[in-house]
Scaffold this motif. Structure first.
Motif, PDB file in Angstrom:
ATOM      1  N   VAL A 502       0.836  -1.194   0.000  1.00  0.00           N
ATOM      2  CA  VAL A 502       0.000   0.000   0.000  1.00  0.00           C
ATOM      3  C   VAL A 502       0.878   1.254   0.000  1.00  0.00           C
ATOM      4  CG1 VAL A 502      -1.737   1.316   1.279  1.00  0.00           C
ATOM      5  CG2 VAL A 502      -1.864  -1.186   1.192  1.00  0.00           C
ATOM      6  N   VAL A 503       0.587   2.165  -0.919  1.00  0.00           N
ATOM      7  CA  VAL A 503       1.292   3.451  -0.997  1.00  0.00           C
ATOM      8  C   VAL A 503       0.425   4.511  -0.345  1.00  0.00           C
ATOM      9  CG1 VAL A 503       2.258   5.201  -2.516  1.00  0.00           C
ATOM     10  CG2 VAL A 503       2.472   2.778  -3.111  1.00  0.00           C
ATOM     11  N   VAL A 504       1.003   5.262   0.579  1.00  0.00           N
ATOM     12  CA  VAL A 504       0.272   6.304   1.303  1.00  0.00           C
ATOM     13  C   VAL A 504       0.487   7.643   0.612  1.00  0.00           C
ATOM     14  CG1 VAL A 504       0.018   7.507   3.503  1.00  0.00           C
ATOM     15  CG2 VAL A 504       0.500   5.050   3.467  1.00  0.00           C
ATOM     16  N   ASP A 505      -0.602   8.305   0.241  1.00  0.00           N
ATOM     17  CA  ASP A 505      -0.504   9.619  -0.397  1.00  0.00           C
ATOM     18  C   ASP A 505      -0.297  10.730   0.629  1.00  0.00           C
ATOM     19  OD1 ASP A 505      -0.804   8.872  -3.121  1.00  0.00           O
ATOM     20  OD2 ASP A 505      -2.931   8.542  -2.791  1.00  0.00           O
ATOM     21  N   LEU A 506      -1.071  10.709   1.686  1.00  0.00           N
ATOM     22  CA  LEU A 506      -0.943  11.705   2.751  1.00  0.00           C
ATOM     23  C   LEU A 506      -1.013  10.989   4.091  1.00  0.00           C
ATOM     24  CD1 LEU A 506      -3.344  14.607   1.610  1.00  0.00           C
ATOM     25  CD2 LEU A 506      -0.861  14.513   1.360  1.00  0.00           C
ATOM     26  N   ILE A 507      -0.348  11.565   5.100  1.00  0.00           N
ATOM     27  CA  ILE A 507      -0.394  10.963   6.433  1.00  0.00           C
ATOM     28  C   ILE A 507      -0.302  12.066   7.476  1.00  0.00           C
ATOM     29  CG2 ILE A 507       2.103  10.594   6.555  1.00  0.00           C
ATOM     30  CD1 ILE A 507       1.429   7.936   8.043  1.00  0.00           C
ATOM     31  N   SER A 508      -1.024  11.874   8.569  1.00  0.00           N
ATOM     32  CA  SER A 508      -0.976  12.776   9.708  1.00  0.00           C
ATOM     33  C   SER A 508      -0.888  11.916  10.960  1.00  0.00           C
ATOM     34  CB  SER A 508      -2.233  13.658   9.742  1.00  0.00           C
ATOM     35  OG  SER A 508      -2.228  14.486  10.896  1.00  0.00           O
ATOM     36  N   VAL A 514      -3.106   7.827  13.932  1.00  0.00           N
ATOM     37  CA  VAL A 514      -2.590   7.957  12.573  1.00  0.00           C
ATOM     38  C   VAL A 514      -3.762   8.060  11.609  1.00  0.00           C
ATOM     39  CG1 VAL A 514      -1.306   6.841  10.695  1.00  0.00           C
ATOM     40  CG2 VAL A 514      -0.471   6.676  13.043  1.00  0.00           C
ATOM     41  N   SER A 515      -3.703   9.059  10.731  1.00  0.00           N
ATOM     42  CA  SER A 515      -4.674   9.184   9.635  1.00  0.00           C
ATOM     43  C   SER A 515      -3.916   9.078   8.321  1.00  0.00           C
ATOM     44  CB  SER A 515      -5.423  10.519   9.702  1.00  0.00           C
ATOM     45  OG  SER A 515      -6.259  10.570  10.832  1.00  0.00           O
ATOM     46  N   MET A 516      -4.408   8.246   7.419  1.00  0.00           N
ATOM     47  CA  MET A 516      -3.723   8.025   6.143  1.00  0.00           C
ATOM     48  C   MET A 516      -4.725   8.153   4.999  1.00  0.00           C
ATOM     49  SD  MET A 516      -1.429   4.674   7.047  1.00  0.00           S
ATOM     50  CE  MET A 516      -2.921   3.714   7.369  1.00  0.00           C
ATOM     51  N   ALA A 517      -4.250   8.720   3.892  1.00  0.00           N
ATOM     52  CA  ALA A 517      -5.029   8.773   2.654  1.00  0.00           C
ATOM     53  C   ALA A 517      -4.350   7.860   1.637  1.00  0.00           C
ATOM     54  CB  ALA A 517      -5.105  10.202   2.116  1.00  0.00           C
ATOM     55  N   ILE A 518      -5.098   6.882   1.131  1.00  0.00           N
ATOM     56  CA  ILE A 518      -4.555   5.951   0.147  1.00  0.00           C
ATOM     57  C   ILE A 518      -5.529   5.846  -1.022  1.00  0.00           C
ATOM     58  CG2 ILE A 518      -3.349   4.619   1.916  1.00  0.00           C
ATOM     59  CD1 ILE A 518      -5.505   2.480   1.664  1.00  0.00           C
ATOM     60  N   GLU A 519      -5.035   5.366  -2.155  1.00  0.00           N
ATOM     61  CA  GLU A 519      -5.903   5.175  -3.319  1.00  0.00           C
ATOM     62  C   GLU A 519      -6.861   4.023  -3.073  1.00  0.00           C
ATOM     63  OE1 GLU A 519      -4.424   5.225  -7.349  1.00  0.00           O
ATOM     64  OE2 GLU A 519      -2.562   6.152  -6.691  1.00  0.00           O
ATOM     65  N   ASP A 520      -8.080   4.174  -3.565  1.00  0.00           N
ATOM     66  CA  ASP A 520      -9.088   3.121  -3.430  1.00  0.00           C
ATOM     67  C   ASP A 520      -8.928   2.136  -4.590  1.00  0.00           C
ATOM     68  OD1 ASP A 520     -11.193   1.587  -2.709  1.00  0.00           O
ATOM     69  OD2 ASP A 520     -12.753   3.081  -3.119  1.00  0.00           O
ATOM     70  N   SER A 521      -7.810   1.420  -4.589  1.00  0.00           N
ATOM     71  CA  SER A 521      -7.500   0.503  -5.692  1.00  0.00           C
ATOM     72  C   SER A 521      -7.284  -0.932  -5.234  1.00  0.00           C
ATOM     73  CB  SER A 521      -6.247   0.988  -6.438  1.00  0.00           C
ATOM     74  OG  SER A 521      -5.137   1.088  -5.559  1.00  0.00           O
ATOM     75  N   LEU A 522      -7.291  -1.168  -3.910  1.00  0.00           N
ATOM     76  CA  LEU A 522      -7.084  -2.522  -3.410  1.00  0.00           C
ATOM     77  C   LEU A 522      -8.340  -3.366  -3.606  1.00  0.00           C
ATOM     78  CD1 LEU A 522      -5.227  -1.963  -0.003  1.00  0.00           C
ATOM     79  CD2 LEU A 522      -4.242  -2.788  -2.140  1.00  0.00           C
ATOM     80  N   PRO A 523      -8.190  -4.628  -4.004  1.00  0.00           N
ATOM     81  CA  PRO A 523      -9.358  -5.518  -4.037  1.00  0.00           C
ATOM     82  C   PRO A 523     -10.004  -5.592  -2.658  1.00  0.00           C
ATOM     83  CG  PRO A 523      -7.480  -6.527  -5.147  1.00  0.00           C
ATOM     84  CD  PRO A 523      -6.965  -5.295  -4.479  1.00  0.00           C
ATOM     85  N   SER A 524     -11.299  -5.810  -2.619  1.00  0.00           N
ATOM     86  CA  SER A 524     -12.029  -5.770  -1.356  1.00  0.00           C
ATOM     87  C   SER A 524     -11.491  -6.789  -0.349  1.00  0.00           C
ATOM     88  CB  SER A 524     -13.514  -6.017  -1.607  1.00  0.00           C
ATOM     89  OG  SER A 524     -13.717  -7.262  -2.261  1.00  0.00           O
ATOM     90  N   LYS A 525     -11.105  -7.971  -0.817  1.00  0.00           N
ATOM     91  CA  LYS A 525     -10.584  -8.983   0.095  1.00  0.00           C
ATOM     92  C   LYS A 525      -9.266  -8.541   0.720  1.00  0.00           C
ATOM     93  CE  LYS A 525     -12.767 -13.036  -2.023  1.00  0.00           C
ATOM     94  NZ  LYS A 525     -12.533 -14.363  -2.666  1.00  0.00           N
TER      95      LYS A 525
END
Length: 626
Positions: A502-508, A514-525
């Protein structure tokens, strides 16, 4: 700084009546009516990279209106991506990935194929030698053709004949239909683009032969029930080969002496010894070596116009762990363009797309967005990270570190100046300075220079450069289940992210949150497993349908109150902010908002923080940025 100070080749000069041709024709002989690169010893190389959509839709226009307008004053080298199809699903790279997947699936009945030998081509526009002894699989790094250095033969072919008509109880492999689609798409493109029957016949035979090779390669992979990462790269690289051969034929049909150049055999054989290649990521010295060797190979084409494949899959990435797609991604054609630009010490790298350049915002969502004539590499990199398709930062770095500008231009508007990603103006210009615009300056270029002057006046106000949005974002909040400091809290979180890629775009972060923003591209499983593992460290909440809004500008380091203006504007527009982050480069401010507010937020910030008036220069709209 005006654009005339930057532009060695911003727009193609008008064609002159006398073309620059070599007094001694190259081998193989060139018909006397073909237009060649200039032989002026003072002329600089110019690298032009054309994307798959451009090759698919505008190949004839590229040859007739773009390349022909540059070669009298520049030595032009062309790099092409795999051709895009009539639909996204019919894009060559997508079809090749589909064929590779199909080769791994065995059908209930037996497929067929017989060993034999491929028939080599004679010398022609594709630069093959008459004999190719010692052929081997493109996935075998030690195999080398004994053709001359000028030969630009495609990857050495498997010694297998094309698949024949199935016998009783046999059936075509599933991938055979996919290869037929690739063949049909390129045949139709050739028939609709090429007028000369001889050129068309030679290209058609080349397409047939290459598609037979692909069938044989996929059949062999199916027999051994394995497609290694390097074999997968060989399959993907097939698209660049077909695209470049099509473009070579179209250029010659339009009267330009072009030569297809494939780079499999460009490195010396000792470079293939895996024991000499250090494990792990490739370092800069490797890319410098590749740039030098590629540049020397392409120089051998002069005065012909080289059409170079963008895939580095075999000789460059073969000896190292992993694969081309894993090392570089699908932007590897841009990387080859950058390395070739460095190796040729070119005056400029031009990346041709279907929009005039980089805009102050997405012109499909912000009606007042306008073209940015000049932008810094740092700004372009930030825009890439946060949702805009500029140039991959690593690709850009290869060129900018040599103080060579990158220009994004529009295939549908060749006379436009585009957007220049220019090195730091404090650095010394390469090769004795960048030459001025050729005379006479076209009216369209005067308009672009006027827009550049207006942009400089705008920048003097110390305003941001652009605002961008990255949609389909997921916010993950993790609260530690301990109220005091937990030394392993962050380590466990980042360890989990690493295991799932997982690549994190933004983090606080704070001590226990911890709050992280990641792309919604991972398969649901996969997402469910990641959340389950993160819950071992604390409570986890997930918020979908979010977006990252980023304000970018190199002047922002010294802008007092710009953050306040940005957040006040969003608050007045009733746009809720979920998370705030400022990049370490100090040239961007980003926040996470709800996806449904993306278009409204873009327009609010564009008007308030960039202060762009509706009458600003717009340029030709298309996909965001290019």
């Amino acid at each position: 700084m005006s654009e005339s100070d930057l532009d060695p080749a911003g727009s193609p000069p008008a064609l002159s009546n006398s073309s620059s041709r070599s007094a001694t024709p190259p081998s193989p002989p060139t018909p006397p009516n073909l237009h060649q690169n200039t032989i002026d010893p003072e002329a600089k190389w110019l690298v032009q990279k054309f994307g798959g959509t451009s090759v698919g839709k505008f190949a004839v226009k590229i040859a007739r209106d773009i390349v022909s307008g540059y070669i009298d004053q520049h030595k032009v080298a062309i790099v092409c991506s795999a051709r895009s199809g009539s639909t996204k699903a019919l894009g060559t790279t997508n079809l090749l990935l589909k064929a590779a997947s199909e080769a791994r699936r065995r059908s209930g009945s037996k497929s067929f194929g017989t060993p034999g030998n491929m028939t080599p081509l004679t010398n022609g526009m594709f630069g093959r030698a008459e004999d190719t002894p010692g052929v081997s699989s493109p996935g075998t790094p030690r195999g080398r053709s004994s053709s001359s250095p000028r030969s630009s033969s495609p990857p050495s072919m498997f010694p297998l004949t094309p698949l024949t008509t199935p016998q009783a109880g046999q059936s075509h492999p599933e991938f055979n239909t996919t290869v037929d689609i690739i063949r049909s798409e390129h045949m139709v493109a050739a028939q609709t683009s090429i007028r000369d029957p001889d050129i068309l016949q030679e290209l058609a035979a080349e397409i047939e032969r290459d598609c037979d090779w692909l069938r044989s390669f996929l059949f062999a992979a199916q027999v051994i029930d394995e497609i290694s990462p390097r074999s997968r790269d060989s399959i993907i690289g097939f698209g660049e080969r077909l695209g470049c051969k099509l473009m070579t034929a179209i250029l010659r049909d339009q009267g330009i002496d072009a030569e297809y150049v494939s780079l499999e055999d460009v490195l010396p054989s000792e470079e293939e010894d895996e024991s000499t290649v250090p494990p792990g990521p490739l370092d800069q010295s490797f890319y410098d070596k590749v740039a030098t060797v590629v540049g020397e190979r392409v120089k051998q084409c002069a005065p012909r116009v080289p059409v170079v494949t963008g895939a580095l899959y075999n000789c460059f990435f073969g000896p190292v762990p992993g694969s081309l797609l894993r090392q570089v991604g699908r932007g590897y054609t841009d990387l080859l363009s950058a390395l070739l630009t460095v190796g040729l010490e070119a005056s400029e790298l031009q990346i041709w797309k279907e929009v005039d350049g980089i805009f102050t915002a997405d012109p499909r969502k912000v009606p007042t967005a306008r073209l940015i004539p000049i932008i810094s590499p740092d700004e372009a990199a930030e825009l890439t990270y946060y949702g805009s398709e500029v140039v991959h930062p690593f690709t850009m770095e290869q060129v900018i570190r040599r103080n060579i500008p990158i220009r994004i231009k529009n295939v549908e508007n060749p006379m436009g100046g585009g957007t220049v990603i220019h090195p730091d103006p404090d650095l010394e210009p390469p090769h004795g300075g960048i030459p001025a615009l050729p005379e006479p300056v076209p009216l369209a270029m005067l308009q672009e220079l006027s827009a550049a002057a207006a942009d400089e006046a705008h920048r003097s106000k110390r305003l941001p450069t652009a605002v961008t949005i990255k949609e389909r974002i997921v916010i993950m909040n993790i609260n530690s289940n301990r109220k005091s400091v937990s030394h392993g809290f962050l380590a466990r979180i980042f360890g989990s992210l690493d295991r799932y890629g997982v690549v994190v775009d933004l983090i606080s972060t704070s001590e226990v949150h911890v709050s992280m923003a990641i792309e919604d591209s991972l398969p649901s499983k996969i997402m469910d497993r990641l959340v389950s593992e993160l819950r071992k460290s604390g409570t986890v909440s997930v918020h979908r349908e979010m977006a990252i809004l980023s304000l970018v500008g190199k002047q922002m380091r010294n802008m007092v109150g710009i953050s306040g203006r940005m957040f006040t504007t969003l608050a007045q527009g009733n746009v809720n902010i979920e998370m705030i982050s400022q990049g370490a480069s100090e040239i961007n401010i980003s926040c996470v908002i709800e996806g449904r507010d993306a278009a409204k937020a873009l327009n609010l910030i564009h008007q308030s923080c960039l202060q762009i008036k509706p009458e600003g220069a717009r340029g030709r709209m298309g996909p965001w940025l290019f």
